[in-house]
Scaffold this active site. Structure first.
Site, PDB file in Angstrom:
ATOM      1  CG  ASP A 100      -1.756   1.184   1.384  1.00  0.00           C
ATOM      2  OD1 ASP A 100      -2.050   1.836   0.381  1.00  0.00           O
ATOM      3  OD2 ASP A 100      -2.143   1.494   2.536  1.00  0.00           O
ATOM      4  CB  SER A 103      -0.679   3.123   4.943  1.00  0.00           C
ATOM      5  OG  SER A 103      -0.479   1.786   4.508  1.00  0.00           O
ATOM      6  CG  ASN A 105       2.727   2.090  10.488  1.00  0.00           C
ATOM      7  OD1 ASN A 105       2.202   3.161  10.220  1.00  0.00           O
ATOM      8  ND2 ASN A 105       3.611   1.951  11.475  1.00  0.00           N
ATOM      9  CD1 TRP A 107      -1.508  -2.685   9.479  1.00  0.00           C
ATOM     10  CD2 TRP A 107      -2.423  -4.648  10.063  1.00  0.00           C
ATOM     11  NE1 TRP A 107      -2.742  -2.765   8.868  1.00  0.00           N
ATOM     12  CE2 TRP A 107      -3.320  -3.957   9.214  1.00  0.00           C
ATOM     13  CE3 TRP A 107      -2.797  -5.907  10.550  1.00  0.00           C
ATOM     14  CZ2 TRP A 107      -4.562  -4.478   8.850  1.00  0.00           C
ATOM     15  CZ3 TRP A 107      -4.037  -6.435  10.179  1.00  0.00           C
ATOM     16  CH2 TRP A 107      -4.909  -5.714   9.344  1.00  0.00           C
ATOM     17  CE1 TYR A 144      -6.158   1.488   7.667  1.00  0.00           C
ATOM     18  CE2 TYR A 144      -6.659  -0.131   9.363  1.00  0.00           C
ATOM     19  CZ  TYR A 144      -5.772   0.439   8.465  1.00  0.00           C
ATOM     20  OH  TYR A 144      -4.499  -0.051   8.386  1.00  0.00           O
ATOM     21  CG  ASP A 287      -3.797   4.798  -2.225  1.00  0.00           C
ATOM     22  OD1 ASP A 287      -3.141   3.801  -1.917  1.00  0.00           O
ATOM     23  OD2 ASP A 287      -4.702   5.260  -1.504  1.00  0.00           O
ATOM     24  CB  THR A 290      -7.382   3.613  -3.164  1.00  0.00           C
ATOM     25  OG1 THR A 290      -7.103   4.124  -1.868  1.00  0.00           O
ATOM     26  CG2 THR A 290      -8.780   4.034  -3.564  1.00  0.00           C
TER      27      THR A 290
END
Length: 454
Positions: A100, A103, A105, A107, A144, A287, A290
């Protein structure tokens, strides 16, 4: 995650699985993206994408001459979610993640996640099984639009293709409430944005790949295969780009604000005619998290009107009325309102027409709109001016088809999203756009490049 990020990812929002063997070309290792046909579950998951990212944030022309590089094979889920496989720990525990650019991070679900169903239907990281695990413990949470994840930071090795990033900080998610992550096709998210938007100021995986000398060129690129169900879903190339995935030369524009991969975009045209909306310039981001292409409500409404799109819920409502109108009418006969209408000598046709008018007033969740699948040939091209060049999308590129045969539904790839200052107003060029145009993210020169996908 960007993925309104995780998924807008559209009505459709908003990913992938196997690794392909190492490529012989220039020593690059490829990790492919894969894909599957669109279905209703993916549409639920895809809704996460752009809207969630909104809340979250409150070049070379060849593969390169280096012996080092990495190519990730991606999976394509309904042309709305693209994901690939990584490993965390030693030995590597495998996870499917969204790569992505909206963003920053990394996780994945934790084995210490006990009370969220989503954790039990996805792979979970077990720190006790990794010899390279390092305790961190700093709390973390990401919010989110339709949910949130919470947990704590840990450190471990992260494997991407044949590359191993050491001592990478990531989040072990211990809470994933709600339906969103439960129905998602991905386990977690690997952010490729800038550290400026990283939760906890964690160093992104991409930064450590460069710092540890795993790639010679600080560039990565995406190719999305939009023919869902046919072959590989796409590729994410670390350290360069694959010339087989694009035509001609890339048009580059400088990054104007670090965080997202943000740049200036010019006029938006419908059927070759200027809308005037961005004639003076607009901010946009590329992006990968998305699914759709999002923009300010005013211009998106105009575009959807030009292509004949109506609200998804409105259309479904009218379909129900046309098929079951008589039964609905029979049932409503006992209702006071209906009795009053009949008392005024209103005909059945007038009453059903009124119900259809009510359908028109029903809003679509996430702002999705649908079109008549038979009318694609008559729809206009939509173009975006980037770096002085017009990048056009044809109807078959900006319409997502859900289902097959008579039950098929066609969803507009344009969705409204008003991002407030200071980040907005902002256009989000998601997978609908990146599927048509091979996209290069040049960290070394702080620029983004686009070329027609091959």
């Amino acid at each position: 995650m960007g993925t309104r990020s995780v998924a807008l990812v559209l009505l459709a929002a908003v990913l992938l699985q196997t690794l392909l063997p190492a490529s012989a070309a220039e020593g690059l290792v490829r990790v492919s993206l894969k894909k599957q046909p669109i279905d209703q579950n993916s549409r639920v998951a895809e809704r996460l994408s752009a809207e969630e990212r909104q809340r979250l944030l409150r070049g070379a022309n060849s593969l390169g001459s280096s012996d080092e590089g990495d190519i990730i094979a991606l999976k394509n889920y309904m042309n709305a979610q693209y994901f690939g496989e990584i490993g965390i720990g030693t030995p590597a525990q495998k996870f499917t993640v969204i790569f992505d650019t909206g963003s920053s991070n990394l996780w994945v679900p934790s084995s210490k996640c006990y009370f969220s169903i989503a954790c039990y239907v996805h792979s979970r990281y077990k720190s006790g099984q990794s010899s390279t695990y390092k305790k961190n413990g700093k709390p973390a949470d990401i919010h989110y639009g339709t949910g949130a994840i919470a947990g704590f930071f840990s450190e471990d090795s992260v494997t991407l293709g044949d590359l191993v990033v050491k001592d990478q900080e990531f989040i072990e998610a211990t809470k994933e409430p709600g339906l969103t992550f439960m129905v998602a096709k991905f386990d977690g998210i690997l952010g490729l944005g800038f550290q400026e938007i990283s939760v906890g100021n964690a160093v992104p995986v991409w930064y450590n790949m460069i710092k540890q000398g795993l790639v010679s060129d600080p560039v990565f690129s995406f190719w999305f295969n939009r023919h869902a169900g046919e072959g590989e879903g796409g590729e994410l190339v670390f350290g360069g780009m694959d010339p087989n995935h694009y035509k001609g030369n890339h048009t580059y524009v400088p990054v104007t604000q670090k965080g997202y991969w943000q740049f200036n975009m010019g006029d938006v045209l419908v059927d070759g005619k200027s809308t005037g909306f961005c004639a003076g310039g607009c901010a946009a981001i590329a992006d990968s998290g998305t699914s759709l292409l999002a923009g300010p409500t005013a211009i998106i409404t105009e575009i959807n009107e030009k292509i004949g799109a109506t609200g998804v819920v409105s259309q479904e409502c009218k379909t129900v009325v046309s098929q079951y109108g008589q039964q609905i009418l029979d049932l409503l006969m006992a209702v006071v309102w209906m009795q009053n209408q009949l008392a005024q000598n209103k005909t059945k046709e007038l009453i059903l027409n009124y119900i259809n008018q009510l359908c028109d007033r029903l809003p679509s969740p996430m702002g999705e709109s649908s079109v008549d699948c038979a009318s694609l040939k008559s729809m206009p091209d939509i173009a975006f001016t980037i770096g002085g060049k017009k990048f056009s999308l044809k109807p078959e590129q900006y319409i997502l088809k859900v289902g097959e045969g008579p039950a098929a539904q066609c969803i507009s790839g344009f969705t409204a999203m008003d991002i407030p200052p200071p980040r907005g107003p902002l256009w989000i060029l998601g997978d609908v756009f990146m599927g048509a145009y091979h996209t290069v993210f040049d960290y070394g020169k702080l620029r983004v490049g686009f070329a027609e996908s091959a």
